[in-house]
Design a protein around this motif. Sequence first.
Motif, mmCIF file in Angstrom:
data_model
loop_
_atom_site.group_PDB
_atom_site.id
_atom_site.type_symbol
_atom_site.label_atom_id
_atom_site.label_comp_id
_atom_site.label_asym_id
_atom_site.label_seq_id
_atom_site.Cartn_x
_atom_site.Cartn_y
_atom_site.Cartn_z
ATOM 1 N N ARG A 142 0.943 -1.186 -0.023
ATOM 2 C CA ARG A 142 0.026 -0.076 -0.064
ATOM 3 C C ARG A 142 0.895 1.171 0.050
ATOM 4 N N PHE A 143 0.306 2.278 -0.639
ATOM 5 C CA PHE A 143 1.287 3.550 -0.641
ATOM 6 C C PHE A 143 0.008 4.741 -0.907
ATOM 7 N N GLY A 144 0.473 5.867 -0.478
ATOM 8 C CA GLY A 144 -0.301 6.992 -0.963
ATOM 9 C C GLY A 144 0.343 7.645 -2.208
ATOM 10 N N LEU A 145 -0.588 8.442 -2.817
ATOM 11 C CA LEU A 145 0.085 9.575 -3.837
ATOM 12 C C LEU A 145 -0.455 10.991 -3.568
ATOM 13 N N GLU A 146 0.556 11.565 -3.462
ATOM 14 C CA GLU A 146 0.089 13.252 -3.174
ATOM 15 C C GLU A 146 -0.788 13.554 -4.028
ATOM 16 N N GLY A 147 -2.101 14.192 -3.808
ATOM 17 C CA GLY A 147 -3.036 14.671 -4.683
ATOM 18 C C GLY A 147 -3.600 13.691 -5.516
ATOM 19 N N ALA A 148 -3.610 12.601 -5.296
ATOM 20 C CA ALA A 148 -4.044 11.413 -6.082
ATOM 21 C C ALA A 148 -4.426 10.116 -5.356
ATOM 22 N N GLY A 149 -4.990 10.299 -4.089
ATOM 23 C CA GLY A 149 -5.603 9.332 -3.136
ATOM 24 C C GLY A 149 -4.672 8.180 -2.696
ATOM 25 N N ARG A 150 -4.942 6.970 -2.484
ATOM 26 C CA ARG A 150 -4.275 5.930 -2.047
ATOM 27 C C ARG A 150 -4.320 4.616 -2.881
ATOM 28 N N VAL A 151 -3.100 3.948 -2.912
ATOM 29 C CA VAL A 151 -3.289 2.700 -3.754
ATOM 30 C C VAL A 151 -3.239 1.603 -2.970
ATOM 31 N N GLU A 152 -3.885 0.359 -3.259
ATOM 32 C CA GLU A 152 -3.610 -0.849 -2.647
ATOM 33 C C GLU A 152 -3.398 -1.876 -3.530
ATOM 34 N N VAL A 153 -2.166 -2.560 -3.607
ATOM 35 C CA VAL A 153 -1.910 -3.732 -4.397
ATOM 36 C C VAL A 153 -2.217 -4.979 -3.546
ATOM 37 N N SER A 154 -3.180 -5.762 -3.810
ATOM 38 C CA SER A 154 -3.598 -6.888 -3.229
ATOM 39 C C SER A 154 -3.299 -8.125 -3.784
ATOM 40 N N ALA A 155 -2.879 -9.283 -3.077
ATOM 41 C CA ALA A 155 -2.401 -10.499 -3.861
ATOM 42 C C ALA A 155 -3.569 -11.656 -3.166
ATOM 43 N N SER A 156 -4.426 -12.267 -3.949
ATOM 44 C CA SER A 156 -5.231 -13.199 -3.352
ATOM 45 C C SER A 156 -5.158 -14.460 -4.039
ATOM 46 N N PRO A 157 -4.960 -15.669 -3.256
ATOM 47 C CA PRO A 157 -5.027 -17.013 -3.863
ATOM 48 C C PRO A 157 -6.311 -17.088 -4.821
ATOM 49 N N LYS A 158 -5.821 -17.938 -5.884
ATOM 50 C CA LYS A 158 -6.773 -18.284 -6.994
ATOM 51 C C LYS A 158 -6.396 -19.543 -7.504
ATOM 52 N N GLY A 159 -6.802 -20.551 -6.728
ATOM 53 C CA GLY A 159 -6.417 -22.034 -7.094
ATOM 54 C C GLY A 159 -4.769 -22.046 -6.849
ATOM 55 N N GLU A 160 -4.265 -22.612 -7.796
ATOM 56 C CA GLU A 160 -2.689 -22.725 -7.979
ATOM 57 C C GLU A 160 -1.957 -21.028 -8.435
ATOM 58 N N LYS A 161 -2.697 -20.393 -8.731
ATOM 59 C CA LYS A 161 -2.302 -19.001 -9.099
ATOM 60 C C LYS A 161 -2.926 -18.106 -8.097
ATOM 61 N N VAL A 162 -2.682 -16.586 -8.690
ATOM 62 C CA VAL A 162 -3.079 -15.532 -7.507
ATOM 63 C C VAL A 162 -3.522 -14.568 -8.482
ATOM 64 N N THR A 163 -4.470 -13.866 -7.688
ATOM 65 C CA THR A 163 -5.005 -12.441 -8.502
ATOM 66 C C THR A 163 -4.336 -11.260 -7.858
ATOM 67 N N LEU A 164 -3.713 -10.559 -8.665
ATOM 68 C CA LEU A 164 -2.938 -9.403 -8.100
ATOM 69 C C LEU A 164 -3.877 -8.217 -8.587
ATOM 70 N N ALA A 165 -4.363 -7.562 -7.905
ATOM 71 C CA ALA A 165 -5.339 -6.488 -7.791
ATOM 72 C C ALA A 165 -4.695 -4.982 -7.291
ATOM 73 N N ILE A 166 -5.121 -4.106 -8.234
ATOM 74 C CA ILE A 166 -4.678 -2.653 -7.741
ATOM 75 C C ILE A 166 -5.936 -1.855 -7.762
ATOM 76 N N SER A 167 -6.104 -1.374 -6.467
ATOM 77 C CA SER A 167 -7.198 -0.219 -6.451
ATOM 78 C C SER A 167 -6.756 1.114 -5.934
#
Length: 202
Positions: free
Chosen positions: A153-178
């Motif tokens: 996770r990190f902030g961006l000056e003037g552009a909110g906050r960002v979360e990079v999350s990794a969630s298991p998906k079977g034998e793989k993973v979903t890497l999501a950015i919000s």
Amino acid sequence: MSDAAGSSDVAPNESGASATGSNRTRAESIPGIERATGREWSAWVTLFEAQGAPTLQHPAIAKIARAALTDELRNPDWWAQAIAIAYEQHAGLRVPGQSSSGTFRVSASRTLPFDRDAAIEAWRTAHGSRIQHLGHAVIDARASRTEKRSFWRFGLEGAGRVEVSASPKGEKVTLAISQDGLADGERIEVWRAHWKSLLAAL
């Protein structure tokens, strides 16, 4: 909304809305709602309007949706939120990408052949040393993890906050950015393209 049961990444039309009259709901969200709930979108609209939803705030609208869902539905609380947001877009109470607080959110994701911690490490190796994104300085970057997910996770000056999350998906993973907290929706697609390009580089 990070615990979503699933979502489509199909692009809306150029206006960011469906082409149906005053309906501002993202067109791709409606079939998923109808399939999951067994209720046509027109019936949802009738239900909300019969209970005065156009004059209500998001929590009350979500409560109406939740009361109309069965506990047999997987993640009913998440679906209640999604349906409420779709109705708010439909009624012009918010536009696609806008949160209930009035700020805007953008997201992107990719499935990778890693475990969750390796996915976050891949992100950090490729992009963790960046000091800015689209001209906005990175602040307060940090890693964390829970029993089910790993985060960067990190902030961006003037552009909110960002979360990079990794969630298991079977034998793989979903890497999501919000990214949450954008002041307006004018650059949503610019930000989405940026995050997708970084994901594609992994």
